[in-house]
Design an enzyme around this catalytic site. Sequence first.
Site, PDB file in Angstrom:
ATOM      1  N   SER A  37      17.431  36.018  21.508  1.00  0.00           N
ATOM      2  CA  SER A  37      16.113  36.244  21.228  1.00  0.00           C
ATOM      3  C   SER A  37      15.884  35.998  19.760  1.00  0.00           C
ATOM      4  CB  SER A  37      15.816  37.697  21.122  1.00  0.00           C
ATOM      5  OG  SER A  37      14.650  38.271  20.634  1.00  0.00           O
TER       6      SER A  37
ATOM      7  N   TYR B 152      18.256  46.657  19.828  1.00  0.00           N
ATOM      8  CA  TYR B 152      18.151  45.108  20.363  1.00  0.00           C
ATOM      9  C   TYR B 152      18.386  44.286  19.591  1.00  0.00           C
ATOM     10  CZ  TYR B 152      15.208  41.355  23.090  1.00  0.00           C
ATOM     11  OH  TYR B 152      14.897  40.365  23.674  1.00  0.00           O
TER      12      TYR B 152
END
Length: 274
Positions: A145, A158
């Site tokens: 990401s 995350y």
Amino acid sequence: MTADIRIAVVTGGGHGIGRAICRRLKHDGVQVVVADLDQGAAKVVARDVGGVAHSVDVGDENALELLVASVERDVGPIDLFVSNAGVGYGDAGDSAASKAGGLNPADDRWQQCWNVNVMAHVFAARALLPRMIARRGGYIVNVASAAGLLSQIGDAAYSATKHAAVAFAESLAITHGEQGIQVSVVCPQAVATRMIGIEDDSESMQGGFGGNDVDGILSADEVADCIVRGIAAGKFLILPHPQVAEYVQRKASDHDRWITGMQRFRRQLMGEEQ
Ligand SMILES: NC(=O)c1ccc[n+]([C@@H]2O[C@H](COP(=O)([O-])OP(=O)(O)OC[C@H]3O[C@@H](n4cnc5c(N)ncnc54)[C@H](O)[C@@H]3O)[C@@H](O)[C@H]2O)c1
């Protein structure tokens, strides 16, 4: 897509970006194995792409080893493995270090993120590398990401695990590139999937929703297309949102200034800016 890629496994292939990658690979003539925790979704996508469905929890090393072994035995040598499955829950109680949070308050979200966003990539590589190195070829794509290069405001677990995923992909490429192993890491910003609360990306796109995120929300199909082009070009870092490259440069050139800017951005997002 390169002609060398005939058989591919895509984890998290039942929904979102993984599903779009499966469809795109099928379009390019690749035989696809759809692996997902959600067995029903994997079956639907497998039927759609004329492939095989596997029910697997990528955070379980035995399950991943079994997946790789059974595909190699029943389908053939895996040319491309896309570790795409990922989870994110969001910080709970406005704390970057909180244990519970988001969608599964009963779970330790840090451990969940660690298992699925990082260890799944390690487990897949552990199962694949001996096989791929023996035949001096193989492609591993790890979906991380932009949060793995910058940081995701409001989700420390995350961000930290996606940074680890990027670092692991770098190590894979550095250590095994000369043994014929090609590696890419994918770092998108917002993509229209369930992960950001868009239930069916393809239908939502028909209504048009791009532009309400900072740099616009891409469709899963756009990201899949970018990934396939990145693979064909043999690119290590695949950035579906090209702006990310500039943000990374700015962060690297003055880390303190970047933190101050992110603090200001966070206040804006929280509605705290005077
Ligand atoms: N959507 C975004 O904005 C965005 C942005 C950057 C990166 N990503 C990354 O892209 C990847 C795909 O996410 P998405 O947006 O398509 O989300 P999604 O929630 O639509 O799809 C994720 C898929 O992974 C599967 N999955 C989850 N845990 C699993 C497990 N333990 N074992 C096997 N399968 C599991 C889910 O069942 C689902 O099919 C993730 O790694 C995510 O972090 C997404």
